[in-house]
Design an enzyme around this catalytic site. Structure first.
Site, PDB file in Angstrom:
ATOM      1  N   ARG A 120       0.844  -1.208   0.000  1.00 42.39           N
ATOM      2  CA  ARG A 120       0.000   0.000   0.000  1.00 42.39           C
ATOM      3  C   ARG A 120       0.875   1.252   0.000  1.00 42.39           C
ATOM      4  O   ARG A 120       0.588   2.236  -0.687  1.00 42.39           O
ATOM      5  CB  ARG A 120      -0.926  -0.035   1.225  1.00 42.39           C
ATOM      6  N   ARG A 128       1.664   5.264  -7.957  1.00 48.81           N
ATOM      7  CA  ARG A 128       0.639   6.206  -8.445  1.00 48.81           C
ATOM      8  C   ARG A 128       1.240   7.578  -8.757  1.00 48.81           C
ATOM      9  O   ARG A 128       0.791   8.252  -9.681  1.00 48.81           O
ATOM     10  CB  ARG A 128      -0.499   6.304  -7.435  1.00 48.81           C
ATOM     11  N   ASN A 141      -5.432   5.822 -11.959  1.00 50.61           N
ATOM     12  CA  ASN A 141      -4.336   5.956 -10.995  1.00 50.61           C
ATOM     13  C   ASN A 141      -3.373   4.772 -11.037  1.00 50.61           C
ATOM     14  O   ASN A 141      -2.703   4.464 -10.063  1.00 50.61           O
ATOM     15  CB  ASN A 141      -4.877   6.220  -9.577  1.00 50.61           C
ATOM     16  N   HIS A 201      -4.445  -0.781  -8.491  1.00 48.55           N
ATOM     17  CA  HIS A 201      -5.234  -1.007  -7.272  1.00 48.55           C
ATOM     18  C   HIS A 201      -4.390  -1.928  -6.405  1.00 48.55           C
ATOM     19  O   HIS A 201      -3.688  -2.801  -6.917  1.00 48.55           O
ATOM     20  CB  HIS A 201      -6.567  -1.704  -7.588  1.00 48.55           C
TER      21      HIS A 201
END
Length: 357
Positions: free
Chosen positions: A303, A323, A333, A336
């Site tokens: 993340r 991103r 972006n 995911h």
């Protein structure tokens, strides 16, 4: 006959290409066929309803459908309709596109998985379209049956490798030239082998069941990033930052799949419906990853590598994130990734068990 629209004079400035496309109307449970016309001069498109013999979409500008997206078996999205290209609509289009869309298969061997990003990047820069990609492990019997080269067969059965379907004009010699003098990656020896290998790997060869999911996270490279040839750089950046690839497959999401997968964001993220539209606009790449140094911290580590959902925010807060480097907007972006640690196994299982079934 296939061709509904009348043929026009083919001058380079006014070439028109015709394709037979199919849209599955889920409300009526009917597959509807159209002729899609692409005008090379200005990139405009129009569509005819084949059954009812009438114009379905008047000629209009539609920048997201590009010439390079149009090949047999490809999928384009027009006004939220997912259209599968079944065939060429006339002999002129067939003659032009069959030459442009020759196929070959490349193999990133088990000892060279870390070069997959560099290979994809160099293939993309040479004009190849990457239309298939999966990680799998062959048994020695399978490898011997597919490959006449015994050295390649033994390498392909020595561990997990990545198989890549590539399309370009003169794809087989072009790929061989690209790999000349390089180790760790191989490709189809000739057109007949390319066809046989493509049929085997992409025509029904099942993915292995995912393992180690409890320590994994999902990285999904969005269709716009695949289409815009950013895939190689994204893979390299991920591998360079300490992640290992445990599973991989390129796939085309259907609208119901995308709605189901992103449902957790419905009513929470304003971009939900646009995310769904973007996710079905072309092929995406699902990757099961693990953080090498601290596998139990895979989800938060990935993340962090992905950065904030909004690339503009990511450029300020996480300049080296995926991103920030490859995203364009909140919708486009680039990637995911799994948000919550407990969702890592669920998201991996969704792509590698449920959708792969």
């Amino acid at each position: 006959g296939k061709s509904v629209a009348t043929d026009m004079v083919r001058t380079p400035s006014e070439a028109r290409y015709a394709f037979v496309v199919e849209w599955f109307d889920s409300a009526a449970c009917i597959a509807r066929q159209y002729q899609l016309i692409f005008y090379a001069a200005d990139g405009t498109i129009e569509m005819y309803d084949i059954k009812n013999r009438r114009t379905f979409l008047k000629r209009c500008d539609y920048p997201s459908v590009r010439l390079e997206d149009l090949y047999k078996g490809g999928i384009v999205s027009v006004y939220s309709r997912q259209l599968t290209i079944l065939d060429y609509g006339d002999s002129y289009t067939a003659s032009v596109f069959e030459a442009k869309t020759a196929q070959t298969v490349a193999y990133v061997l088990p000892e060279a998985i870390n070069v997959v990003g560099a290979f994809v990047d160099s293939a993309s820069s040479q004009g190849f379209i990457i239309h298939e990609m999966k990680m799998l492990q062959l048994t020695s019997q399978q490898a011997s049956a597919i490959f006449t080269d015994s050295t390649l067969a033994s390498k392909m059965s020595s561990g997990a490798s990545i198989v890549i379907g590539l399309t370009a004009e003169d794809a087989v010699p072009k790929c061989s030239a690209l790999l000349a003098g390089k180790g760790g990656v191989a490709c189809s020896a000739d057109s007949a082998s390319a066809q046989r290998e493509s049929d085997f790997f992409f025509g029904g060869c099942a993915l292995p069941k995912p393992t180690g999911v409890e320590l994994s996270s999902l990285l999904l490279v969005r269709p716009h990033a695949v289409r815009d040839r950013k895939l190689g750089a994204i893979l390299s950046h991920m591998l360079d930052n300490g992640f290992v690839i445990k599973g991989m497959q390129m796939l085309q999401l259907t609208r119901p799949n995308a709605q189901e997968f992103f449902e957790v964001y419905k009513g929470v993220v304003p971009e939900y419906s646009e995310w769904v539209d973007e996710s079905v606009s072309g092929k995406c790449l699902a990757i099961q990853v693990e953080f090498k140094d601290q596998p139990q911290a895979t989800v938060p580590a990935l993340r962090e590598l992905c950065g904030a959902h909004d690339p503009e925010v990511a450029q300020h807060l996480h300049m080296n994130s995926l991103r920030a480097l490859f995203g364009e907007s909140k919708v486009k972006n680039a990637v995911h990734c799994t948000d919550l640690p407990e969702d890592g196994p669920l998201e991996v299982e969704y792509f590698f068990s449920i959708l792969a079934a």
